[in-house]
Design a protein around this motif. Structure first.
Motif, short mmCIF file in Angstrom:
data_model
loop_
_atom_site.label_atom_id
_atom_site.label_comp_id
_atom_site.label_asym_id
_atom_site.label_seq_id
_atom_site.Cartn_x
_atom_site.Cartn_y
_atom_site.Cartn_z
N THR A 219 55.34 19.81 112.19
CA THR A 219 55.55 18.42 112.56
C THR A 219 54.25 17.65 112.39
O THR A 219 53.24 18.19 111.96
N GLY A 220 54.24 16.39 112.78
CA GLY A 220 53.05 15.57 112.67
C GLY A 220 52.16 15.61 113.89
O GLY A 220 51.13 14.91 113.94
N GLU A 221 52.51 16.40 114.91
CA GLU A 221 51.70 16.49 116.12
C GLU A 221 50.38 17.18 115.83
O GLU A 221 50.30 18.08 114.99
N ALA A 222 49.34 16.79 116.55
CA ALA A 222 48.02 17.38 116.36
C ALA A 222 48.04 18.88 116.66
O ALA A 222 48.76 19.33 117.56
N ALA A 223 47.25 19.63 115.91
CA ALA A 223 47.18 21.07 116.10
C ALA A 223 46.61 21.41 117.48
O ALA A 223 45.78 20.68 118.02
N ARG A 224 47.07 22.53 118.03
CA ARG A 224 46.60 22.99 119.33
C ARG A 224 45.30 23.79 119.19
O ARG A 224 45.05 24.41 118.16
N PRO A 225 44.49 23.82 120.24
CA PRO A 225 43.39 24.80 120.26
C PRO A 225 43.97 26.19 120.42
O PRO A 225 45.08 26.35 120.94
N ILE A 226 43.25 27.21 119.99
CA ILE A 226 43.74 28.58 120.12
C ILE A 226 43.93 28.91 121.60
O ILE A 226 43.05 28.70 122.42
N ASP A 227 45.11 29.44 121.92
CA ASP A 227 45.44 29.75 123.30
C ASP A 227 46.36 30.97 123.31
O ASP A 227 47.45 30.93 122.73
N LEU A 228 45.93 32.06 123.94
CA LEU A 228 46.73 33.28 123.99
C LEU A 228 47.84 33.21 125.03
O LEU A 228 48.77 34.01 124.98
#
Length: 333
Positions: A312-321
């Motif tokens: 989608t066009g939503e901003a990428a997330r920071p890495i999160d386990l």
């Protein structure tokens, strides 16, 4: 794992069809004219099919032994194929100069090519040095088998291989290495079989332990998580990600990455409703497995699962386990 079959690609005789090939091409469709990153190049099966379908392909791999397959595709498709040495966990950095990327394909775990090379030490079906290093550098399986304390080794086998008899196996390994270090794949396989026995018709008793060691040697869960988030950062809106995994632990991570709600706690109707996080992947396709024809051709495909989704066009997330279900070794920091 462990059953021999043809290599994915025979440089001399042409390509051998990789696992779930048609399904992967369908998940990434349309392909022609698109820029695709094959983050786990291996023997080049997916890259070749994508190139033949008209895509521009960037292949990535950390294994130096892929060189002949890279050369074959470079000669066949000089204007539409290039290769970058590295790990798919860094794929967004490795292809930063490529421009917009429309699709990424990842084939997780050990390749047929690696299993078929006894000297790589991946398979308990062939005698070779106890190695398992995809990059041919760093800590080897022999280092872990001969260096870890019994409890640490048992915890590793349980967490990464789901081996219920991990403590007994670890005890047998520690006893066997007292006089001479364990150096070969068949030697380790015999020790494991002696420890837990073997019933007719069951998978080889060393299957789960070899899986666990390979995952640990190559930091495969870390690589997978980092690679998934790298693809999320890299892909344009509408870009497609297809991931083929070969055991339940990997598949669970991929499933929950695409749909975080799958890994979260069940909401109570007695508590205030929490607003759902923006979707980074939609739609998420249903999991796909190999059909009867493919299983007859390649028994290794029996555990393969394909999951795919559209960015989608939503901003990428920071890495999160959190919520991904990444196995943790008990006692590890």
């Amino acid at each position: 794992m462990g059953k021999p079959s043809l290599p994915e690609t025979d440089v001399q005789g042409g390509p051998h069809v990789p696992v779930l090939l048609e399904e992967v091409l369908s998940a990434l469709s349309p392909v022609a004219g698109r820029r695709v990153v094959d983050g786990t190049f291996g023997a080049g099966g997916y890259s070749r099919a994508l190139l033949e379908a008209g895509a521009h392909v960037i292949g990535i791999d950390r294994d130096p032994s892929v060189a002949p397959h890279v050369e074959a595709l470079t000669q066949a498709f000089p204007d539409r194929f290039r290769f970058v040495a590295g790990t798919f966990s860094e794929l967004d950095t490795l292809v930063a100069d490529a421009g917009p990327v429309d699709a990424v394909v990842l084939d997780i775990g050990v390749s047929s090519m690696q299993l078929d090379q006894a000297e790589r030490g991946f398979s308990f079906m062939r005698d070779g040095p106890l190695d398992m290093r995809m990059s041919r550098s760093g800590t080897s399986a022999a280092d872990l088998v001969n260096g870890l304390e019994a409890e640490d080794l048992a915890n590793l086998l349980y967490a990464y291989g789901e081996e219920r008899k991990s403590r007994r196996i670890a005890q047998f390994i520690v006893a066997a290495r007292q006089d001479t270090p364990i150096a070969t794949t068949l030697e380790l396989a015999r020790i494991i079989e002696k420890a837990i026995g073997r019933k007719p018709g069951d998978a080889h008793p060393a299957t789960r332990s070899f899986q666990a060691l390979r995952i640990a040697v190559n930091s495969e869960f870390d690589q997978l998580v980092e690679g998934l988030f790298a693809a999320e950062r890299l892909l344009v809106e509408g870009g497609r990600l297809a991931v083929v995994s070969f055991h339940s632990l990997e598949d669970r991570i991929v499933k929950r990455f695409f749909d975080p709600d799958k890994g979260g706690p069940t909401a109570s109707r007695h508590l205030p409703q929490v607003e759902a996080a923006p979707r980074r992947w939609h739609p998420v396709a249903k999991a796909v497995k190999s059909g009867a024809a493919e299983l007859a051709r390649n028994p290794r495909a029996r555990s393969a699962v394909l999951r795919s989704a559209v960015r989608t066009g939503e901003a990428a997330r920071p890495i999160d386990l959190k919520g991904l279900g990444v196995p943790q070794i008990r006692g590890a920091a």
